[in-house]
Design an enzyme around this catalytic site. Structure first.
Site, PDB file in Angstrom:
ATOM      1  CE1 TYR A 112      60.618  91.643  67.078  1.00 31.32           C
ATOM      2  CE2 TYR A 112      59.403  90.464  65.394  1.00 31.32           C
ATOM      3  CZ  TYR A 112      59.907  90.541  66.671  1.00 31.32           C
ATOM      4  OH  TYR A 112      59.691  89.514  67.552  1.00 31.32           O
TER       5      TYR A 112
ATOM      6  CE  LYS B 270      54.104  80.437  68.713  1.00 27.85           C
ATOM      7  NZ  LYS B 270      53.397  81.711  68.944  1.00 27.85           N
TER       8      LYS B 270
ATOM      9  NE  ARG C  26      57.697  80.882  67.333  1.00 26.63           N
ATOM     10  CZ  ARG C  26      57.669  80.691  66.017  1.00 26.63           C
ATOM     11  NH1 ARG C  26      58.401  79.705  65.477  1.00 26.63           N
ATOM     12  NH2 ARG C  26      56.939  81.453  65.227  1.00 26.63           N
TER      13      ARG C  26
ATOM     14  CG  HIS D 269      59.842  85.809  72.600  1.00 26.85           C
ATOM     15  ND1 HIS D 269      59.859  84.548  72.057  1.00 26.85           N
ATOM     16  CD2 HIS D 269      59.012  86.542  71.801  1.00 26.85           C
ATOM     17  CE1 HIS D 269      59.056  84.504  71.002  1.00 26.85           C
ATOM     18  NE2 HIS D 269      58.541  85.703  70.826  1.00 26.85           N
TER      19      HIS D 269
ATOM     20  CG  HIS E 155      56.551  85.840  62.485  1.00 29.72           C
ATOM     21  ND1 HIS E 155      57.056  87.122  62.643  1.00 29.72           N
ATOM     22  CD2 HIS E 155      56.661  85.254  63.704  1.00 29.72           C
ATOM     23  CE1 HIS E 155      57.443  87.290  63.887  1.00 29.72           C
ATOM     24  NE2 HIS E 155      57.216  86.171  64.550  1.00 29.72           N
TER      25      HIS E 155
ATOM     26  NE  ARG F 234      60.473  84.384  67.735  1.00 28.12           N
ATOM     27  CZ  ARG F 234      60.481  83.717  66.580  1.00 28.12           C
ATOM     28  NH1 ARG F 234      61.570  83.089  66.182  1.00 28.12           N
ATOM     29  NH2 ARG F 234      59.397  83.676  65.827  1.00 28.12           N
TER      30      ARG F 234
END
Length: 292
Positions: free
Chosen positions: A267, A166, A142, A232, A258, A235
């Site tokens: 994806y 995150k 990120r 992004h 994630h 990414r």
């Protein structure tokens, strides 16, 4: 109560400023609606009240995706209130927002990704730009993770980088050989100490996300790519290319950091020809018979 909850998100959950602003907007919308339509007491809201709130936001023109985000913030807020005995139940627990059409992420194909990252190192800031783009594409970081990197986080001999994602979740991600070479050249040129930012901005502190976005847009144009290129996108491209080659959804989830595999499943937009080859190779009764 909302201020207390936002302080909890900032201090204990360590959410990003962008996420915190989103929660603040969503909960302020709930508070404003409650003052106007439900006697002003957020803690007294029932399921029927929250359904009315979501319906009012829908009539106001919010998209299904925005309603999903707003309801998610409200549900998390009431779950926190429940945990701290400020409400007897979570009135948002059983409410579902309208389904939003899922947009597939835009990606670069491998040739476009190669053209983007192979910027000239002879240009001003060329070594830095090459190292930055190679690392983005190599490791699927990120933009906030890349900006926060210090040289101590990189183990180039082992081909690894430690990032803080995150929610304060730490993960270790591989770094490809091209990115390692570019990073070594950049460190040799910049003389970066272990505690120094890998990509410093003005004043010596870490470069900001906005500066990275602007730089990437300029570099894409220089490289002849006229798509909307942003951090992004690399990414997305990293995730799509690794998944197409490996088929390992769980592995890609770990690489991207994630928390929920449902986020990674976006994806799985492999082309039909690739899926047909996977099916033919894997299914015991998929072999097509020779018509002769």
């Amino acid at each position: 109560m909302i201020d207390d909850y936002l302080a909890y998100l900032q201090v204990e959950r360590r959410v990003s400023p962008h996420t915190l602003d989103g929660y603040r907007r969503d909960l302020e919308a709930l508070s404003a609606w409650t003052r106007k339509s439900a006697d002003g007491d957020v803690a007294a809201l029932r399921e029927a009240d929250l359904r009315a709130f979501i319906a009012a936001e829908h009539r106001r023109g919010l998209s299904p995706k925005s309603l999903q985000r707003r309801l998610s913030a409200v549900r998390s807020f009431f779950q926190w209130l429940l945990k701290h005995d400020r409400v007897a139940a979570n009135p948002a627990a059983g409410i579902r927002a309208p389904k939003a059409p899922r947009k597939l992420p835009q990606v670069l194909d491998p040739d476009e990704a190669k053209a983007l990252v192979e910027v000239s190192t002879e240009a001003p800031l060329g070594l830095r730009d090459r190292a930055m783009l190679e690392l983005f594409y190599s490791s699927g970081l990120r933009v906030s993770e890349l900006c926060a990197l210090r040289w101590r986080d990189l183990r180039l001999d082992e081909g690894l980088v430690t990032v803080l994602g995150k929610g304060g979740r730490q993960r270790i991600v591989p770094v490809g050989s091209h990115a390692r070479d570019a990073l070594r050249e950049w460190r040799s040129d910049s003389g970066g100490a272990d505690e120094a930012p890998v990509f410093p901005g003005r004043g010596g502190g870490p470069i900001g996300p906005r500066a990275v976005q602007v730089r990437m847009r300029l570099l894409a144009q220089r490289q002849g790519l006229f798509k909307r290129v942003h951090p992004h996108l690399l990414r997305h491209s990293f995730a799509s290319h690794v998944l197409e080659s490996s088929g390992d959804l769980r592995g890609v989830q770990e690489l991207l950091g994630h928390a929920d595999i449902a986020t990674t499943q976006i994806y799985t937009h492999l082309d039909f020809g690739h899926l047909a080859k996977v099916y033919d190779a894997a299914h015991p009764r998929a072999k097509r018979r020779d018509p002769r």
